[in-house]
Design a protein around this motif. Structure first.
Motif, PDB file in Angstrom:
ATOM      1  N   ASN A   1      40.640  27.737  68.577  1.00 20.03           N
ATOM      2  CA  ASN A   1      39.371  28.038  68.601  1.00 20.03           C
ATOM      3  C   ASN A   1      38.871  27.596  68.283  1.00 20.03           C
ATOM      4  OD1 ASN A   1      41.285  25.787  65.446  1.00 20.03           O
ATOM      5  ND2 ASN A   1      41.995  27.387  66.273  1.00 20.03           N
ATOM      6  N   PRO A   2      37.545  28.135  68.238  1.00 26.90           N
ATOM      7  CA  PRO A   2      36.374  27.532  68.738  1.00 26.90           C
ATOM      8  C   PRO A   2      36.304  26.362  68.774  1.00 26.90           C
ATOM      9  CG  PRO A   2      35.525  28.575  66.810  1.00 26.90           C
ATOM     10  CD  PRO A   2      37.262  28.735  67.071  1.00 26.90           C
ATOM     11  N   ALA A   3      35.144  25.133  69.752  1.00 28.59           N
ATOM     12  CA  ALA A   3      34.933  24.007  69.469  1.00 28.59           C
ATOM     13  C   ALA A   3      34.023  23.886  68.062  1.00 28.59           C
ATOM     14  CB  ALA A   3      34.382  23.780  71.302  1.00 28.59           C
ATOM     15  N   ASN A   4      33.520  24.538  68.025  1.00 31.89           N
ATOM     16  CA  ASN A   4      32.576  24.478  66.880  1.00 31.89           C
ATOM     17  C   ASN A   4      32.149  25.978  65.906  1.00 31.89           C
ATOM     18  OD1 ASN A   4      30.189  24.042  65.184  1.00 31.89           O
ATOM     19  ND2 ASN A   4      29.566  22.568  66.629  1.00 31.89           N
ATOM     20  N   VAL A   5      32.873  26.064  64.978  1.00 31.44           N
ATOM     21  CA  VAL A   5      32.711  27.413  64.152  1.00 31.44           C
ATOM     22  C   VAL A   5      31.645  28.143  64.249  1.00 31.44           C
ATOM     23  CG1 VAL A   5      34.901  27.130  63.423  1.00 31.44           C
ATOM     24  CG2 VAL A   5      32.916  26.180  61.757  1.00 31.44           C
ATOM     25  N   SER A   6      30.573  26.929  63.460  1.00 35.50           N
ATOM     26  CA  SER A   6      28.981  27.267  63.849  1.00 35.50           C
ATOM     27  C   SER A   6      28.428  28.191  65.494  1.00 35.50           C
ATOM     28  CB  SER A   6      28.219  26.222  63.667  1.00 35.50           C
ATOM     29  OG  SER A   6      28.269  25.062  64.451  1.00 35.50           O
ATOM     30  N   MET A   7      29.599  28.386  66.556  1.00 33.40           N
ATOM     31  CA  MET A   7      29.440  28.118  67.843  1.00 33.40           C
ATOM     32  C   MET A   7      29.807  29.170  68.425  1.00 33.40           C
ATOM     33  SD  MET A   7      26.929  24.881  69.524  1.00 33.40           S
ATOM     34  CE  MET A   7      26.645  26.426  70.574  1.00 33.40           C
ATOM     35  N   PRO A   8      30.476  30.446  68.058  1.00 32.88           N
ATOM     36  CA  PRO A   8      31.802  31.150  68.050  1.00 32.88           C
ATOM     37  C   PRO A   8      31.514  31.931  69.495  1.00 32.88           C
ATOM     38  CG  PRO A   8      29.838  32.105  66.284  1.00 32.88           C
ATOM     39  CD  PRO A   8      29.621  31.165  66.749  1.00 32.88           C
ATOM     40  N   ASN A   9      30.504  31.725  70.307  1.00 34.44           N
ATOM     41  CA  ASN A   9      30.515  32.390  71.938  1.00 34.44           C
ATOM     42  C   ASN A   9      30.638  31.085  72.457  1.00 34.44           C
ATOM     43  OD1 ASN A   9      30.593  35.113  70.801  1.00 34.44           O
ATOM     44  ND2 ASN A   9      28.210  35.209  70.541  1.00 34.44           N
ATOM     45  N   GLY A  10      30.313  29.954  71.371  1.00 34.61           N
ATOM     46  CA  GLY A  10      30.796  29.145  72.485  1.00 34.61           C
ATOM     47  C   GLY A  10      32.581  28.808  73.167  1.00 34.61           C
ATOM     48  N   ALA A  11      32.502  27.038  73.874  1.00 37.16           N
ATOM     49  CA  ALA A  11      33.484  26.483  74.054  1.00 37.16           C
ATOM     50  C   ALA A  11      34.919  27.101  73.475  1.00 37.16           C
ATOM     51  CB  ALA A  11      33.081  25.227  74.621  1.00 37.16           C
ATOM     52  N   THR A  12      36.053  27.483  74.264  1.00 42.75           N
ATOM     53  CA  THR A  12      36.545  27.299  73.172  1.00 42.75           C
ATOM     54  C   THR A  12      38.141  26.212  73.335  1.00 42.75           C
ATOM     55  OG1 THR A  12      37.758  28.541  74.677  1.00 42.75           O
ATOM     56  CG2 THR A  12      36.634  29.562  72.588  1.00 42.75           C
ATOM     57  N   VAL A  13      38.896  26.379  72.632  1.00 42.59           N
ATOM     58  CA  VAL A  13      40.066  25.648  72.753  1.00 42.59           C
ATOM     59  C   VAL A  13      41.415  26.105  72.472  1.00 42.59           C
ATOM     60  CG1 VAL A  13      40.882  23.009  72.426  1.00 42.59           C
ATOM     61  CG2 VAL A  13      38.767  23.406  72.627  1.00 42.59           C
ATOM     62  N   CYS A  14      42.559  26.245  73.308  1.00 41.87           N
ATOM     63  CA  CYS A  14      43.627  26.848  72.808  1.00 41.87           C
ATOM     64  C   CYS A  14      44.615  25.276  72.901  1.00 41.87           C
ATOM     65  CB  CYS A  14      44.184  28.112  74.555  1.00 41.87           C
ATOM     66  SG  CYS A  14      42.289  28.779  74.490  1.00 41.87           S
ATOM     67  N   ALA A  15      45.919  26.126  71.799  1.00 41.83           N
ATOM     68  CA  ALA A  15      46.449  25.645  71.899  1.00 41.83           C
ATOM     69  C   ALA A  15      47.538  25.152  73.029  1.00 41.83           C
ATOM     70  CB  ALA A  15      48.015  25.863  70.583  1.00 41.83           C
ATOM     71  N   GLN A  16      48.724  23.710  73.514  1.00 40.42           N
ATOM     72  CA  GLN A  16      49.398  23.754  74.724  1.00 40.42           C
ATOM     73  C   GLN A  16      50.606  23.094  74.251  1.00 40.42           C
ATOM     74  OE1 GLN A  16      48.021  24.406  77.686  1.00 40.42           O
ATOM     75  NE2 GLN A  16      46.244  25.365  76.875  1.00 40.42           N
ATOM     76  N   PRO A  17      51.764  23.494  74.707  1.00 39.86           N
ATOM     77  CA  PRO A  17      52.467  22.695  74.347  1.00 39.86           C
ATOM     78  C   PRO A  17      52.816  20.830  74.828  1.00 39.86           C
ATOM     79  CG  PRO A  17      53.405  23.694  76.578  1.00 39.86           C
ATOM     80  CD  PRO A  17      51.718  23.489  76.250  1.00 39.86           C
ATOM     81  N   THR A  18      51.860  20.624  74.308  1.00 40.21           N
ATOM     82  CA  THR A  18      51.403  18.974  75.488  1.00 40.21           C
ATOM     83  C   THR A  18      51.580  18.205  73.864  1.00 40.21           C
ATOM     84  OG1 THR A  18      49.507  19.692  75.373  1.00 40.21           O
ATOM     85  CG2 THR A  18      50.613  20.607  77.050  1.00 40.21           C
TER      86      THR A  18
ATOM     87  N   THR B   1      39.446  17.493  74.251  1.00 39.14           N
ATOM     88  CA  THR B   1      41.028  16.678  74.257  1.00 39.14           C
ATOM     89  C   THR B   1      41.671  15.564  73.494  1.00 39.14           C
ATOM     90  OG1 THR B   1      40.803  17.191  77.130  1.00 39.14           O
ATOM     91  CG2 THR B   1      42.605  15.837  75.801  1.00 39.14           C
ATOM     92  N   ARG B   2      41.110  14.775  73.296  1.00 40.35           N
ATOM     93  CA  ARG B   2      41.415  15.079  71.576  1.00 40.35           C
ATOM     94  C   ARG B   2      41.139  15.495  70.213  1.00 40.35           C
ATOM     95  NH1 ARG B   2      38.373   9.368  68.491  1.00 40.35           N
ATOM     96  NH2 ARG B   2      39.162   9.076  66.979  1.00 40.35           N
ATOM     97  N   ALA B   3      40.431  16.381  70.209  1.00 47.09           N
ATOM     98  CA  ALA B   3      40.311  17.397  68.908  1.00 47.09           C
ATOM     99  C   ALA B   3      41.533  18.234  69.909  1.00 47.09           C
ATOM    100  CB  ALA B   3      38.692  18.393  68.811  1.00 47.09           C
ATOM    101  N   ALA B   4      42.200  18.716  70.001  1.00 52.82           N
ATOM    102  CA  ALA B   4      42.488  19.418  70.311  1.00 52.82           C
ATOM    103  C   ALA B   4      43.966  19.213  70.227  1.00 52.82           C
ATOM    104  CB  ALA B   4      42.960  19.335  72.133  1.00 52.82           C
TER     105      ALA B   4
END
Length: 438
Positions: free
Chosen positions: A69-86, A143-146
């Motif tokens: 997911n983008p960290a902020n959908v209003s900034m689609p080219n910004g930072a991303t967060v990916c799902a982890q098995p954690t 990390t918390r949002a992920a």
């Protein structure tokens, strides 16, 4: 050379040892299922619980894809967060799962253009979970949002994984409403929420006027009990009929009675179980996964050791995704239960009106019985509208006990009687693994 009689005998033996799927029009399955047990757990998505399962590569989970997911959908080219098995045993936050929050999670906006849904133009990108989590908890800690999209490895959910591997897992079963618990539970038990889109007070005072599965069964003289383990009203007490008929005094019982009835072989034809919420057996944060796993293990093992096991079908599902991530877009432009709509105010101060013509996010669902195949992955349905949702349970029960179809949503939902074979399995596990010690 073997004799002709030997060959014929061998072929007959082999044929009788293989499951035979029910074809359309074949209702012999009804003679094998005398007791249906439904346990509706709380607030987890398919990807969260089942996305890490490894026993079958056909599972549409997260092992063979990178879900970000983008960290902020209003900034689609910004930072991303990916799902982890954690994913943690106790989720640090309870994600938003109201109508407006789920809009953001699915569409990356609180205000998807509903008109475009009918034209097939609505863009369900499933990319707003992290944004909504950050917004709800006002945090920039990714990390918390992920935790909204992280998932459990198979060894973290030993109990669920064992149940799935031994029975039938649906990987395309959607919640009925893209919103919170009680509207989904109402759809599951009556085919509509009667215009309720949030967990309002009506659910606590038996104010819903529509016919429910509980009323239908009583009218057909099919026995039922709603066992519960919660301070919240059990689902049968959503409905005014349950109180006016006096069934609240005779057919609503504490969960301890379920275990006694299962042991004695005196469960009713329809058993409906409400878990506690939200501390120790519901999977709903802050309930630990370990305790939720232990709870479903206890229900299964009580049924497996019951004298009624040989004629039982056990359905385990979750009422809704609880704001946790899933990569599969839910169907749009589906029949609502009725013509009522629901309106709420989004976090941006603007109103959202929802017409109940979209399904909710995928939830993990199992069908368990000595009459179903082990390790099967069920995808799209084969009848009605071709999609599985909570109202598929009502569609199935209507066929099992000759009930009328409660609402248009029920009539549209795929049913699953074809999963019941004519082969009784003696290899179903008597005990399940203990939960993973986080």
């Amino acid at each position: 050379m073997p004799s002709l009689a030997f060959i014929i005998t061998t072929l007959v033996t082999l044929a009788s040892a293989s499951p035979v799927w029910n074809s359309d029009g074949d209702d012999s399955w009804r003679s094998r299922i005398k007791n249906v047990v439904v346990l509706v757990e709380e607030n987890r998505s398919f990807d969260t619980i089942a996305g890490g399962l490894t026993y079958n590569t056909n599972i549409d989970g997260l092992l063979h894809r990178k879900y970000c997911n983008p960290a902020n959908v209003s900034m689609p080219n910004g930072a991303t967060v990916c799902a982890q098995p954690t994913a943690q045993n106790i989720a640090p936050d309870d994600p938003n799962h109201g109508i407006s929050g789920v809009n953001m999670e699915i569409f990356s906006t609180y205000h998807p253009d509903e008109a475009n849904a009918d034209a097939g133009k609505l863009q369900e990108n499933m990319m707003g979970f992290v944004t909504e989590q950050s917004s709800t908890y006002k945090t920039q800690n990714l990390t918390r949002a992920a935790e909204a999209i992280n998932y459990y490895a198979e060894y973290h959910v030993r109990v669920f994984a064992s149940m799935a591997e031994n029975f039938v897992l649906f990987d395309r079963w959607f919640a009925a409403v893209p919103g919170p618990t009680n509207p989904n539970r109402a759809y599951l038990t009556s085919g509509t929420s009667h215009g309720h889109g949030r967990n309002d007070a009506a659910f606590n005072v038996a104010a819903l006027p529509q016919r429910s599965i509980f009323q239908q069964l009583s009218e057909k003289n099919v026995s039922w009990i709603n066992y519960y383990n919660s301070s919240f009203a059990p689902d049968s007490l959503f409905y005014s009929w349950t109180v006016s008929s006096g069934k609240n005094a005779t057919n609503v019982k504490p969960l301890s009675q379920f275990y006694a009835d299962a042991k004695a072989g005196t469960l009713p034809q329809f058993t409906y179980i409400n878990p506690e919420c939200c501390s120790y057996d519901s999977f709903h944060p802050p309930s630990p996964i370990t305790l939720g796993e232990n709870f479903i293990k206890s229900i299964y093992e009580a049924l497996r050791s019951s004298p009624q096991w040989d004629s039982t079908l056990f359905i385990l599902t979750f009422d809704e995704h609880g704001g946790f991530g899933d990569h599969v877009a839910p169907p749009v432009n589906v029949p609502a239960g009725d013509s009522l709509t629901y309106t709420e105010t989004a976090p941006d101060g603007k109103n959202i009106t929802f017409d109940f013509k979209r399904l909710g996010i995928r939830v993990p669902t199992l069908v368990i019985s000595p009459w179903v195949e082990g390790g099967k992955i069920e995808k799209k349905g084969r009848n009605q509208g071709g999609e599985y949702s909570h109202t598929s349970i009502l569609a199935f029960l209507a066929k099992l006990w000759d009930l009328d179809v409660l609402t248009p949503r029920v009539g549209w939902s795929a049913s699953f009687e074809h999963l019941i074979t004519d082969y009784f399995r003696s290899d179903t596990p008597e005990k399940l693994p203990n939960p993973y010690p986080f």
